[in-house]
Design a protein around this motif. Structure first.
Motif, PDB file in Angstrom:
ATOM      1  N   UNK A 281      12.550  11.376  -6.629  1.00 25.39           N
ATOM      2  CA  UNK A 281      11.749  10.303  -6.050  1.00 25.39           C
ATOM      3  C   UNK A 281      10.968  10.865  -4.864  1.00 25.39           C
ATOM      4  N   UNK A 282       9.643  10.784  -4.951  1.00 25.73           N
ATOM      5  CA  UNK A 282       8.763  11.248  -3.882  1.00 25.73           C
ATOM      6  C   UNK A 282       8.099  10.016  -3.272  1.00 25.73           C
ATOM      7  N   UNK A 283       8.194   9.839  -1.967  1.00 25.73           N
ATOM      8  CA  UNK A 283       7.701   8.597  -1.362  1.00 25.73           C
ATOM      9  C   UNK A 283       6.749   8.856  -0.198  1.00 25.73           C
ATOM     10  N   UNK A 284       5.850   7.908   0.010  1.00 26.94           N
ATOM     11  CA  UNK A 284       4.888   7.906   1.108  1.00 26.94           C
ATOM     12  C   UNK A 284       4.785   6.453   1.571  1.00 26.94           C
ATOM     13  N   UNK A 285       5.554   6.104   2.583  1.00 28.61           N
ATOM     14  CA  UNK A 285       5.724   4.712   2.976  1.00 28.61           C
ATOM     15  C   UNK A 285       5.062   4.418   4.311  1.00 28.61           C
ATOM     16  N   UNK A 286       4.506   3.220   4.396  1.00 29.53           N
ATOM     17  CA  UNK A 286       3.916   2.717   5.639  1.00 29.53           C
ATOM     18  C   UNK A 286       4.360   1.284   5.834  1.00 29.53           C
TER      19      UNK A 286
ATOM     20  N   UNK B 293       0.797  -1.222   0.000  1.00 28.89           N
ATOM     21  CA  UNK B 293       0.000   0.000   0.000  1.00 28.89           C
ATOM     22  C   UNK B 293       0.824   1.264   0.000  1.00 28.89           C
ATOM     23  N   UNK B 294       2.126   1.155   0.253  1.00 32.50           N
ATOM     24  CA  UNK B 294       2.998   2.318   0.195  1.00 32.50           C
ATOM     25  C   UNK B 294       3.202   2.747  -1.249  1.00 32.50           C
ATOM     26  N   UNK B 295       3.566   4.015  -1.447  1.00 33.07           N
ATOM     27  CA  UNK B 295       3.708   4.535  -2.797  1.00 33.07           C
ATOM     28  C   UNK B 295       4.997   5.315  -2.993  1.00 33.07           C
ATOM     29  N   UNK B 296       5.361   5.473  -4.264  1.00 32.58           N
ATOM     30  CA  UNK B 296       6.441   6.378  -4.648  1.00 32.58           C
ATOM     31  C   UNK B 296       6.124   6.924  -6.028  1.00 32.58           C
ATOM     32  N   UNK B 297       6.507   8.161  -6.265  1.00 36.91           N
ATOM     33  CA  UNK B 297       6.342   8.805  -7.565  1.00 36.91           C
ATOM     34  C   UNK B 297       7.714   9.230  -8.042  1.00 36.91           C
ATOM     35  N   UNK B 298       8.019   8.939  -9.301  1.00 37.88           N
ATOM     36  CA  UNK B 298       9.317   9.293  -9.865  1.00 37.88           C
ATOM     37  C   UNK B 298       9.114  10.291 -10.996  1.00 37.88           C
ATOM     38  N   UNK B 299       9.800  11.420 -10.913  1.00 40.34           N
ATOM     39  CA  UNK B 299       9.755  12.434 -11.959  1.00 40.34           C
ATOM     40  C   UNK B 299      11.148  12.610 -12.532  1.00 40.34           C
ATOM     41  N   UNK B 300      11.222  12.819 -13.830  1.00 39.33           N
ATOM     42  CA  UNK B 300      12.529  13.014 -14.445  1.00 39.33           C
ATOM     43  C   UNK B 300      12.547  14.262 -15.316  1.00 39.33           C
TER      44      UNK B 300
ATOM     45  N   UNK C 148      12.242   6.851   8.632  1.00 43.08           N
ATOM     46  CA  UNK C 148      10.917   6.518   9.161  1.00 43.08           C
ATOM     47  C   UNK C 148      10.749   6.980  10.596  1.00 43.08           C
ATOM     48  N   UNK C 149       9.498   7.230  10.979  1.00 46.39           N
ATOM     49  CA  UNK C 149       9.202   7.619  12.363  1.00 46.39           C
ATOM     50  C   UNK C 149       8.957   6.386  13.217  1.00 46.39           C
ATOM     51  N   UNK C 150       8.524   6.604  14.460  1.00 46.44           N
ATOM     52  CA  UNK C 150       8.354   5.493  15.396  1.00 46.44           C
ATOM     53  C   UNK C 150       7.212   4.555  15.008  1.00 46.44           C
ATOM     54  N   UNK C 151       6.352   5.021  14.103  1.00 43.11           N
ATOM     55  CA  UNK C 151       5.250   4.187  13.637  1.00 43.11           C
ATOM     56  C   UNK C 151       5.563   3.461  12.333  1.00 43.11           C
ATOM     57  N   UNK C 152       6.786   3.582  11.850  1.00 40.54           N
ATOM     58  CA  UNK C 152       7.158   2.920  10.606  1.00 40.54           C
ATOM     59  C   UNK C 152       6.584   3.591   9.379  1.00 40.54           C
ATOM     60  N   UNK C 153       6.455   4.919   9.431  1.00 40.38           N
ATOM     61  CA  UNK C 153       5.960   5.685   8.299  1.00 40.38           C
ATOM     62  C   UNK C 153       7.017   6.687   7.858  1.00 40.38           C
ATOM     63  N   UNK C 154       7.055   6.943   6.553  1.00 37.54           N
ATOM     64  CA  UNK C 154       8.062   7.864   6.023  1.00 37.54           C
ATOM     65  C   UNK C 154       7.511   8.616   4.816  1.00 37.54           C
ATOM     66  N   UNK C 155       7.684   9.927   4.834  1.00 36.92           N
ATOM     67  CA  UNK C 155       7.321  10.758   3.693  1.00 36.92           C
ATOM     68  C   UNK C 155       8.496  11.662   3.371  1.00 36.92           C
ATOM     69  N   UNK C 156       8.699  11.910   2.098  1.00 39.82           N
ATOM     70  CA  UNK C 156       9.784  12.807   1.717  1.00 39.82           C
ATOM     71  C   UNK C 156      10.132  12.651   0.254  1.00 39.82           C
ATOM     72  N   UNK C 157      11.320  13.138  -0.118  1.00 38.96           N
ATOM     73  CA  UNK C 157      11.776  13.031  -1.498  1.00 38.96           C
ATOM     74  C   UNK C 157      13.291  13.215  -1.542  1.00 38.96           C
ATOM     75  N   UNK C 158      13.868  12.811  -2.637  1.00 33.58           N
ATOM     76  CA  UNK C 158      15.287  13.073  -2.880  1.00 33.58           C
ATOM     77  C   UNK C 158      15.518  13.150  -4.384  1.00 33.58           C
ATOM     78  N   UNK C 159      16.634  13.777  -4.759  1.00 32.92           N
ATOM     79  CA  UNK C 159      16.999  13.897  -6.166  1.00 32.92           C
ATOM     80  C   UNK C 159      18.377  13.287  -6.383  1.00 32.92           C
ATOM     81  N   UNK C 160      18.511  12.557  -7.485  1.00 33.75           N
ATOM     82  CA  UNK C 160      19.809  12.029  -7.880  1.00 33.75           C
ATOM     83  C   UNK C 160      19.905  12.048  -9.399  1.00 33.75           C
ATOM     84  N   UNK C 161      21.086  11.734  -9.912  1.00 32.52           N
ATOM     85  CA  UNK C 161      21.304  11.598 -11.354  1.00 32.52           C
ATOM     86  C   UNK C 161      21.702  10.149 -11.624  1.00 32.52           C
ATOM     87  N   UNK C 162      20.987   9.494 -12.547  1.00 34.59           N
ATOM     88  CA  UNK C 162      21.284   8.094 -12.859  1.00 34.59           C
ATOM     89  C   UNK C 162      21.734   7.895 -14.300  1.00 34.59           C
TER      90      UNK C 162
END
Length: 286
Positions: free
Chosen positions: A34-39, A19-26, A88-102
């Protein structure tokens, strides 16, 4: 592109990232966001990995592969030192993003597996990138349908240069391998009675080599993607074609995500192709 995660193949630990998600924009090949919303990840996981991998399926661990980057352009940036992490926080959830070059852009990354790691590097989640952000809306719901727009592929040199079509493949809700296949074609090979339309092993429509052969896992002893198996379309004198059949190729919806559908003419030549996705195929026949 977006992705829904499920449990990594073979992982039997207590974490559940389904059910967790990630969105990738280039932006070309210069920047990937990479934008993520993890549970359901490891609680208080610090600088844990989230990477695109070389594989194009999450069906088995062996097929997921390692980090996906162009070594002729950059060094591997799918590392904590380049910021390719989540916290991730104490509930095992994480939201955020990062940028890299591949070294790879949008089309290159499409259909590739994305992997979530725990703090010790264990792979705990996996999903396959598909077009748009639509897969986010379906996270947590098991998909039952794949779709694709098919069209004449660039390497084809015959006369059928303006083929268009939409393919829908529906699987059983129980996650089995039985499927229902439907297709509508425009400007197809005319007056076809038993022309082939099949799911192939490839993940690219670039040419026949990239498309591979019929995709099936033997449940008996014969390839079901044949005329005898019912894997055909018929067309009228104006090239309007339709296909509707059922079969069992021994592969599930997850196995088939990112695979190609290939359309054959009356002589068996390949002339149209499209990539299956959980995204709804729109505008295929325009």
């Amino acid at each position: 592109m977006s992705v829904c995660f499920d449990t990594y193949p073979g992982y039997t630990g207590p974490l559940n990232v389904a059910g967790s998600t990630a969105v990738v924009k280039t932006k070309g090949t210069d920047s990937l966001k990479v934008i993520f919303d993890l549970k359901g990840v490891e609680a208080e996981c610090t600088d844990c990995g989230l990477h695109i991998h070389t594989g194009t399926t999450c069906a088995t661990a062996d097929e997921v592969g390692g980090h996906y980057w162009d070594s002729s352009v950059v060094e591997d940036q799918w590392l904590a030192s380049f910021g390719a992490v989540y916290n991730a926080d104490e509930d095992g959830e994480a939201k955020g993003n990062f940028k890299i070059v591949t070294g790879y852009g949008y089309e290159d990354n499409l259909g590739h597996a994305v992997v979530i790691h725990a703090s010790d590097g264990t792979r705990i989640g996996c999903g396959v990138l598909s077009k748009g952000k639509g897969s986010k809306r379906g996270c947590g719901k098991a998909p039952t349908k794949l779709e694709a727009c098919v069209s004449t592929f660039d390497a084809y040199t015959g006369e059928l240069t303006d083929v268009k079509g939409r393919v829908k493949v529906k699987f059983d809700k129980d996650g089995g391998s039985a499927l229902k296949f439907k297709a509508n074609l425009k400007n197809a090979d005319a007056d076809c009675e038993t022309c082939g339309i099949h799911i192939h092993t490839g993940t690219s429509c670039e040419d026949a080599s990239a498309q591979g052969g019929h995709y099936w896992t033997p449940t008996e002893s014969t390839d079901p993607w044949t005329t005898a198996g019912g894997a055909i379309y018929t067309s009228n004198s104006k090239g309007k074609g339709k296909a509707k059949f059922e079969l069992d190729a021994g592969t599930t919806i997850d196995d088939n995500t990112g695979k190609v559908v290939v359309v054959h003419d009356s002589e068996g030549n390949r002339y149209a192709c499209g990539v299956l996705s959980t995204e709804k195929a729109k505008g295929c026949l325009k």
